[in-house]
Design a protein around this motif. Structure first.
Motif, PDB file in Angstrom:
ATOM      1  N   UNK A 204       0.850  -1.207   0.000  1.00 52.61           N
ATOM      2  CA  UNK A 204       0.000   0.000   0.000  1.00 52.61           C
ATOM      3  C   UNK A 204       0.881   1.251   0.000  1.00 52.61           C
ATOM      4  N   UNK A 205       1.896   1.256   0.865  1.00 49.23           N
ATOM      5  CA  UNK A 205       2.757   2.435   0.982  1.00 49.23           C
ATOM      6  C   UNK A 205       3.592   2.655  -0.279  1.00 49.23           C
ATOM      7  N   UNK A 206       4.133   1.576  -0.847  1.00 44.21           N
ATOM      8  CA  UNK A 206       5.011   1.798  -2.004  1.00 44.21           C
ATOM      9  C   UNK A 206       4.185   2.234  -3.223  1.00 44.21           C
ATOM     10  N   UNK A 207       2.909   1.882  -3.244  1.00 46.78           N
ATOM     11  CA  UNK A 207       2.050   2.344  -4.329  1.00 46.78           C
ATOM     12  C   UNK A 207       1.646   3.815  -4.156  1.00 46.78           C
ATOM     13  N   UNK A 208       2.105   4.450  -3.070  1.00 45.61           N
ATOM     14  CA  UNK A 208       1.889   5.900  -2.931  1.00 45.61           C
ATOM     15  C   UNK A 208       2.781   6.671  -3.884  1.00 45.61           C
ATOM     16  N   UNK A 209       3.809   6.036  -4.451  1.00 46.37           N
ATOM     17  CA  UNK A 209       4.685   6.764  -5.366  1.00 46.37           C
ATOM     18  C   UNK A 209       3.996   6.918  -6.724  1.00 46.37           C
ATOM     19  N   UNK A 210       3.879   8.158  -7.178  1.00 45.23           N
ATOM     20  CA  UNK A 210       3.210   8.416  -8.456  1.00 45.23           C
ATOM     21  C   UNK A 210       4.253   8.626  -9.550  1.00 45.23           C
ATOM     22  N   UNK A 211       3.800   8.796 -10.760  1.00 44.02           N
ATOM     23  CA  UNK A 211       4.718   8.851 -11.907  1.00 44.02           C
ATOM     24  C   UNK A 211       5.804   9.914 -11.767  1.00 44.02           C
ATOM     25  N   UNK A 212       5.442  11.060 -11.180  1.00 39.07           N
ATOM     26  CA  UNK A 212       6.428  12.135 -11.056  1.00 39.07           C
ATOM     27  C   UNK A 212       7.524  11.779 -10.065  1.00 39.07           C
ATOM     28  N   UNK A 213       7.360  10.681  -9.325  1.00 39.72           N
ATOM     29  CA  UNK A 213       8.355  10.298  -8.327  1.00 39.72           C
ATOM     30  C   UNK A 213       7.933  10.674  -6.929  1.00 39.72           C
ATOM     31  N   UNK A 214       7.001  11.641  -6.821  1.00 41.39           N
ATOM     32  CA  UNK A 214       6.522  12.064  -5.505  1.00 41.39           C
ATOM     33  C   UNK A 214       5.596  11.037  -4.887  1.00 41.39           C
ATOM     34  N   UNK A 215       5.303  11.247  -3.613  1.00 38.56           N
ATOM     35  CA  UNK A 215       4.442  10.317  -2.891  1.00 38.56           C
ATOM     36  C   UNK A 215       3.140  11.011  -2.524  1.00 38.56           C
ATOM     37  N   UNK A 216       2.032  10.270  -2.650  1.00 38.70           N
ATOM     38  CA  UNK A 216       0.776  10.812  -2.120  1.00 38.70           C
ATOM     39  C   UNK A 216       0.465  10.148  -0.773  1.00 38.70           C
ATOM     40  N   UNK A 217      -0.603  10.593  -0.129  1.00 40.31           N
ATOM     41  CA  UNK A 217      -0.895  10.093   1.216  1.00 40.31           C
ATOM     42  C   UNK A 217      -2.005   9.067   1.252  1.00 40.31           C
ATOM     43  N   UNK A 219      -4.613   6.603  -1.831  1.00 40.30           N
ATOM     44  CA  UNK A 219      -4.769   6.296  -3.257  1.00 40.30           C
ATOM     45  C   UNK A 219      -5.508   7.416  -3.995  1.00 40.30           C
ATOM     46  N   UNK A 220      -5.066   7.649  -5.217  1.00 45.66           N
ATOM     47  CA  UNK A 220      -5.716   8.603  -6.123  1.00 45.66           C
ATOM     48  C   UNK A 220      -5.699  10.040  -5.601  1.00 45.66           C
ATOM     49  N   UNK A 221      -4.663  10.385  -4.853  1.00 40.46           N
ATOM     50  CA  UNK A 221      -4.490  11.772  -4.398  1.00 40.46           C
ATOM     51  C   UNK A 221      -3.222  12.329  -5.040  1.00 40.46           C
ATOM     52  N   UNK A 222      -3.061  13.641  -4.936  1.00 41.87           N
ATOM     53  CA  UNK A 222      -1.878  14.276  -5.512  1.00 41.87           C
ATOM     54  C   UNK A 222      -0.656  14.028  -4.630  1.00 41.87           C
TER      55      UNK A 222
ATOM     56  N   UNK B 167     -22.416   5.664  -3.720  1.00 44.12           N
ATOM     57  CA  UNK B 167     -21.253   6.482  -4.096  1.00 44.12           C
ATOM     58  C   UNK B 167     -20.419   5.774  -5.157  1.00 44.12           C
ATOM     59  N   UNK B 168     -20.232   4.464  -4.962  1.00 41.66           N
ATOM     60  CA  UNK B 168     -19.417   3.706  -5.916  1.00 41.66           C
ATOM     61  C   UNK B 168     -20.108   3.657  -7.280  1.00 41.66           C
ATOM     62  N   UNK B 169     -21.433   3.513  -7.263  1.00 46.91           N
ATOM     63  CA  UNK B 169     -22.167   3.506  -8.528  1.00 46.91           C
ATOM     64  C   UNK B 169     -22.010   4.830  -9.265  1.00 46.91           C
ATOM     65  N   UNK B 170     -21.961   5.902  -8.460  1.00 47.12           N
ATOM     66  CA  UNK B 170     -21.814   7.224  -9.064  1.00 47.12           C
ATOM     67  C   UNK B 170     -20.415   7.377  -9.658  1.00 47.12           C
ATOM     68  N   UNK B 171     -19.421   6.968  -8.864  1.00 42.61           N
ATOM     69  CA  UNK B 171     -18.044   7.084  -9.312  1.00 42.61           C
ATOM     70  C   UNK B 171     -17.214   6.057  -8.551  1.00 42.61           C
ATOM     71  N   UNK B 172     -16.767   5.030  -9.272  1.00 40.86           N
ATOM     72  CA  UNK B 172     -16.066   3.944  -8.567  1.00 40.86           C
ATOM     73  C   UNK B 172     -14.733   4.417  -7.997  1.00 40.86           C
ATOM     74  N   UNK B 173     -14.210   5.544  -8.537  1.00 39.59           N
ATOM     75  CA  UNK B 173     -12.919   6.024  -8.057  1.00 39.59           C
ATOM     76  C   UNK B 173     -13.091   6.771  -6.738  1.00 39.59           C
ATOM     77  N   UNK B 174     -13.455   6.019  -5.715  1.00 40.58           N
ATOM     78  CA  UNK B 174     -13.651   6.621  -4.400  1.00 40.58           C
ATOM     79  C   UNK B 174     -13.146   5.638  -3.357  1.00 40.58           C
ATOM     80  N   UNK B 175     -11.850   5.719  -3.092  1.00 34.40           N
ATOM     81  CA  UNK B 175     -11.221   4.767  -2.166  1.00 34.40           C
ATOM     82  C   UNK B 175     -11.888   4.810  -0.801  1.00 34.40           C
ATOM     83  N   UNK B 176     -12.312   6.020  -0.394  1.00 38.16           N
ATOM     84  CA  UNK B 176     -12.931   6.156   0.931  1.00 38.16           C
ATOM     85  C   UNK B 176     -14.192   5.315   1.030  1.00 38.16           C
TER      86      UNK B 176
END
Lengths: 313, 690
Positions: A204-217, A219-222, B167-176
């Motif tokens: 989980x933690x190592x997948x925090x690294x995004x393409x730019x090399x930076x880390x997010x906190x 999933x799917x965050x900047x 929420x998931x049906x609306x947008x699956x990209x919601x880890x929370x």
């Protein structure tokens, strides 16, 4: 590749203190104790702690202590566990823990432990695993862990573990790299890392690294420079830091520097602040960047400071 | 400052900032003065609101608000309308503050504090949250608050599960939302609520849901971890099992002893070569357990009369639980007939009390029977030690010739197929689900998560059905090699997984293990007592594993790999000679597991990276004063503080031979330290000590 603008950062840190009248500084006044810890730890990592007058800092710190034993974020504010740790850490940096009445501080912290093992941040009762880490770190630095029920404290943290291997603020709370640092750190300091599923959390933690090399906190965050600390230190404590690309992360952090005026920001070309300057430099230290002192991943203090307290050299 | 662009310095900006700051400072000073003087007049309370609307992070101001509420309540407690209006005002203020800063801990907590007082309506809260959560569906403060409100109003977990679904049906990209779903679903399944009691049905449903997310955008991580959790739920063994032991059931162990009068046997896997005063009894479970002691595990034998064994968990920290437990059996010093085989009977689970961390109890009484006979050493073996110097050179290792292999030679890796009810049989539904998922993910195997998931599914499938063969092990290895190239940033993760898969293959059965076993014939070649060495060198292993298959190993060659740690090696209690030369060990703390290998005598850690790295990644995995995990008090002794990590790992070991050359730490001073801390040492880096 840009290099670390160490001298510029030193100047920046010292200038922050002087620009007391800026709006940013006034907004942050209530957490000045944290700011002092971030700034001074960075200076120490850069080998420049002597650029500040330690006497002056220590005197101000002690003015922030309340009768309860806890410290406030600034003079006139209320005591809180968040600032108590920063106060103790800064005194440790200066090798001046002896100015403290250990019992008094330790009793304040021990008094914040709840029946379920969790900790409140202050008398008002907000509960968060951040406060568990702070309590354990602080008491450990004061050699006073025996004042709390460590087993219960550990069990509470374990009750905040999620199916992704991470940890949240309270049971059921979503995993977040900052929270993971707190929980893994608290478990590390109490010899309890066997409660961590290292491979699951490590992935989980190592997948925090995004393409730019930076880390997010999460999933799917900047990406953000501060996660260079939260994610990296957690990966180091569980011995999985080789699962990320360190060179790319070094580049990302260096790209977030303000080369002209010093300081580091969350992402390239954003406004710098003391918080990200600390996390950037501390992250580089964890990445074994040349010319920086090594920082301890659990106590968030330079290794030599920690070893002085626990090993005796 | 998160997400604020860096701007060049402009004097007019600075002036504006100073003006704004002055206004805020005036508010703050006045507020702090009110706070100190406990001034709760309407004017003072309003001033604190003005401050919080600008700066919701001002925690002292929230504290002041609470004090003001309490003060005003004591002065107007009789009028319920007034009480309600006091709390309503707080809720209004929090709402405004959250508009200013959605992430303010102080504001969220103030709202909880108000709600907990029980004077306000909760009904509005979910509506407010819906509004906030539609603006930022990932805000973890809002999610925490939602869980708080749901529990305060006793909202059913089924309803909250439906909310995550919407929420998931609306947008699956919601880890929370996926996260909250995992929490709710785990609870509902645990409580066996209607519609959630049939695990296979629930899991099938969930697989379908998450598959849709993964197949819609394979790069979006929202469903990745949820899928892994489902897989874990699918294959999880719902009971506590014994997976291995040493000695193995049905084995004959020969222990070398001087005091025997008669000799027999040659090289054999069951001859305990290196130590003769005691031998270890090792039990290995599928999970960490507690409660292994002389009443839950009984041992009966003529050699061990009336003695309660002391069981130790093999764990590197403060834990009272471990997957592997060991007890040392003392051999009597009196003369014994070597021709006699002394039978041992061990009953594991004799009485209840062995329980796992996952909450399972060991409900069987598993019988292990083996026998021990004592055997004299051939020549001048000193009791309890390796004779001569071990030289890890290829020419000293000799393959077993097929003709020389004794017909009855048993590699003691047979697992415990002794209690059929213990044997975890794969259910049909488990196989079906895995089959289905494997089929689906083969279609996604062009991308990283598709490949990785496929490798995990195949590994799980093999583990579930592995009575005879690992059907997919070559494919799994191939996938991990591909992943190293496809996703180089995480290549070391895949490399570690590759190593574990390779070790599962190598240790899977007798034949594959036997290929790696050789006889060691050292300098004293007249001696026909040849230890058996397991050679796992030059495999580019970055990680060790499969220890449950290796409990019998006394001599192990792991040299010329890429190992950074030896986590788990503490299970190999028989290990006497270990070669870790030419790996990537970065510190002594990485060798922490050695501390528990009391039989270890020969250690080669030459040509590693000890002393090279300023950051020690195993600093907190090894017992030390830093983590308050030392069995005894740490005495600060100047002579050891410079090498305290080495001291903590090596002290108490009876090493006779050690190679450390080729590490940055190795110098004259370090050698002097080693000689002091290892009194039994005879050879240090090829030099014979006096």
């Amino acid at each position: 590749m840009a290099e670390l603008a160490a001298d510029k950062h030193v100047k920046y840190i010292i200038s922050v203190e002087k620009r007391k009248d800026s709006f940013e500084n006034v907004v942050m006044e209530h957490l000045r104790m944290n700011g002092v810890y971030w700034g001074l730890t960075t200076l120490d990592l850069l080998g420049k702690l002597d650029a500040v007058d330690s006497q002056e800092v220590i005197q101000w710190i002690m003015e922030c202590q309340h009768e309860s034993g806890g410290f406030a974020g600034n003079v006139g504010h209320d005591p809180h566990i968040l600032y108590t740790l920063s106060a103790v850490q800064v005194l440790a940096l200066f090798d001046k823990l002896n100015v403290l009445d250990f019992d008094k501080v330790a009793n304040y912290i021990a008094g914040l432990q709840n029946d379920d093992g969790s900790f409140s941040g202050d008398v008002w009762g907000e509960v968060d695993t951040r406060f568990s880490y702070i309590a354990i770190c602080c008491l450990s630095l004061l050699h006073c862990l025996d004042k709390i029920n460590v087993e219960k404290a550990v069990n509470y943290i374990v009750s905040c573990k999620n199916v992704d291997g991470g940890f949240g603020c309270t049971p059921g709370g979503e995993s977040h790299a900052g929270q993971i640092f707190c929980c893994v750190g608290a478990l590390a300091l109490t010899g309890s890392l066997h409660h961590v599923d290292k491979d699951l959390l490590g992935w989980w933690l190592c997948e925090r690294q995004v393409k730019s090399g930076g880390l997010n906190g999460r999933p799917e965050k900047l990406p953000d420079v501060c996660y260079s600390w939260w994610v990296l230190s957690s990966l180091i404590m569980i011995d999985r830091v080789h699962w990320i690309n360190k060179d790319k992360l070094v580049k990302f952090i260096l790209n977030c520097q303000d080369i002209e005026n010093g300081g580091i920001s969350d992402r390239p070309d954003d406004a710098v602040d003391i918080f990200h300057t600390y996390f950037g430099v501390a992250g580089l230290s964890l990445l074994e960047y040349q010319g920086l002192k090594a920082i301890d991943p659990a106590y968030a203090l330079p290794v030599d400071v920690v070893n002085r307290i626990f090993i005796g050299r | 400052m998160h997400g604020r662009p860096r701007k060049p310095f402009k004097p007019e900006d600075e002036a504006a900032s100073v003006a704004k700051a002055q206004k805020l400072r005036a508010l703050q000073s006045q507020f702090l003065s009110n706070h100190i003087h406990k001034n709760y007049t309407q004017e003072a309370v309003e001033l604190s609101a003005a401050l919080l609307e600008i700066n919701p992070e001002s925690y002292t101001a929230w504290n002041y608000r609470k004090l003001a509420v309490e003060y005003n309540l004591t002065h107007s407690a009789s009028d319920p309308d007034l009480v309600k209006s006091i709390f309503d005002e707080e809720l209004r203020l929090v709402e405004n503050a959250l508009r200013q800063n959605f992430k303010s801990y102080g504001a969220w907590y103030h709202r909880k504090w108000v709600l907990s007082r029980g004077h306000s309506s909760i009904e509005k809260e979910l509506r407010l949250l819906d509004k906030f959560q539609s603006l930022d569906s990932r805000n973890f403060h809002a999610w925490n608050y939602r869980r708080f409100v749901a529990s305060l109003m006793d909202r059913s977990e089924e309803d909250e599960l439906k909310y995550t679904q919407s929420l998931i049906d609306k947008n699956f990209s919601n880890y929370s939302a996926w996260h909250n779903r995992s929490v709710l679903l785990a609870n509902l399944m645990k409580k066996r609520r209607e519609g959630f009691s049939q695990k296979d049905e629930v899991l099938t449903r969930e697989y379908e849901l998450v598959r849709e997310a993964l197949f819609t955008d394979e790069d979006d991580q929202s469903g990745w971890f949820y899928h892994l959790w489902l897989l874990d739920q699918t294959v999880k063994v719902e009971s506590l099992l014994l997976v291995a032991s040493w000695p193995a059931h049905g084995s004959n162990v020969a222990v070398l002893r001087e005091s025997c009068t008669d000799g027999f046997a040659s090289s054999s896997f069951n001859v305990l070569q290196f130590n003769s005063k005691t031998f270890p009894l090792v039990v290995y479970f599928n999970e960490a357990v507690e409660g292994v002691n002389s009443s839950t595990v009984t041992v009966s034998s003529k050699l061990n009369k009336d003695k309660d064994l002391i069981w130790k968990p093999l764990s590197s920290n403060n834990s009272r639980t471990a997957q592997v437990w060991v007890a040392q059996i003392d051999l009597p010093s009196t003369q014994l007939q070597s021709s006699e085989a002394y039978p041992f009977e061990v009953i594991i689970g004799q009485s209840q009390g062995i329980t796992s961390v996952g909450g399972f109890s060991y409900n069987y009484a598993t019988r292990l029977a083996f026998s021990v006979c004592l055997q004299p050493p051939r020549k001048e073996h000193t009791e309890g030690s390796v004779s001569g110097k071990i030289v890890w050179r290829d020419e000293n290792f000799h393959a077993f010739e097929p003709c020389c292999v004794e017909p009855n030679l048993i590699l003691p890796i047979d697992l415990l197929s002794i209690n059929s009810e213990q044997d975890p049989k794969a259910s049909t539904w488990q196989k079906e689900i895995l089959d289905e998922e494997i089929k689906n993910f083969r279609e996604l195997s062009f991308c990283k998560i598709g490949k990785l998931t496929l490798a995990r599914l195949l590994t799980a499938y093999d583990a579930l059905t592995s009575s005879y063969k690992l059907a997919h092990s070559e494919e799994v290895l191939k996938i991990y090699s591909d992943l190293m190239k496809l996703d180089p940033s995480h290549s070391q993760y895949y490399k570690d997984e590759y190593s574990l898969a390779l070790l599962r293959q190598v240790t899977f059965d007798r034949e594959s293990l036997f290929c790696r076993c050789v006889k060691y014939m050292g300098l004293s070649s007249s001696d026909d007592h040849h230890p058996i060495c397991l050679r796992l060198h030059k495999l580019s292993l970055s990680r060790m594993g499969s220890f449950e298959k290796l409990l019998w190993v006394q001599m192990l060659d792991l040299s010329q790999n890429e190992l950074r740690s030896i986590e788990g090696l503490e299970a190999m209690q028989l290990l006497a000679c270990l070669n870790l030369s030419k790996n990537k060990i970065g510190s002594f703390t990485a060798l922490g597991p050695l501390q528990q290998l009391k039989s270890l005598q020969v250690l080669d850690i030459s040509y590693n990276e000890i002393g090279t790295h300023p950051v020690d990644t195993t600093r907190y995995l090894c017992p030390s004063p830093l983590s308050h995990s030392l069995a005894s008090e740490w005495n600060q002794d100047d002579s050891v503080t410079s090498f305290w990590e080495a001291f903590l790992v090596l002290k108490g070991l009876k090493l006779t031979q050690l190679d450390v050359v080729g590490n940055r730490i190795a110098d004259e001073r370090f050698s002097q330290f080693l000689v002091k801390v290892l009194p039994a040492l005879k050879w240090l880096d090829d030099v014979q000590l006096k």
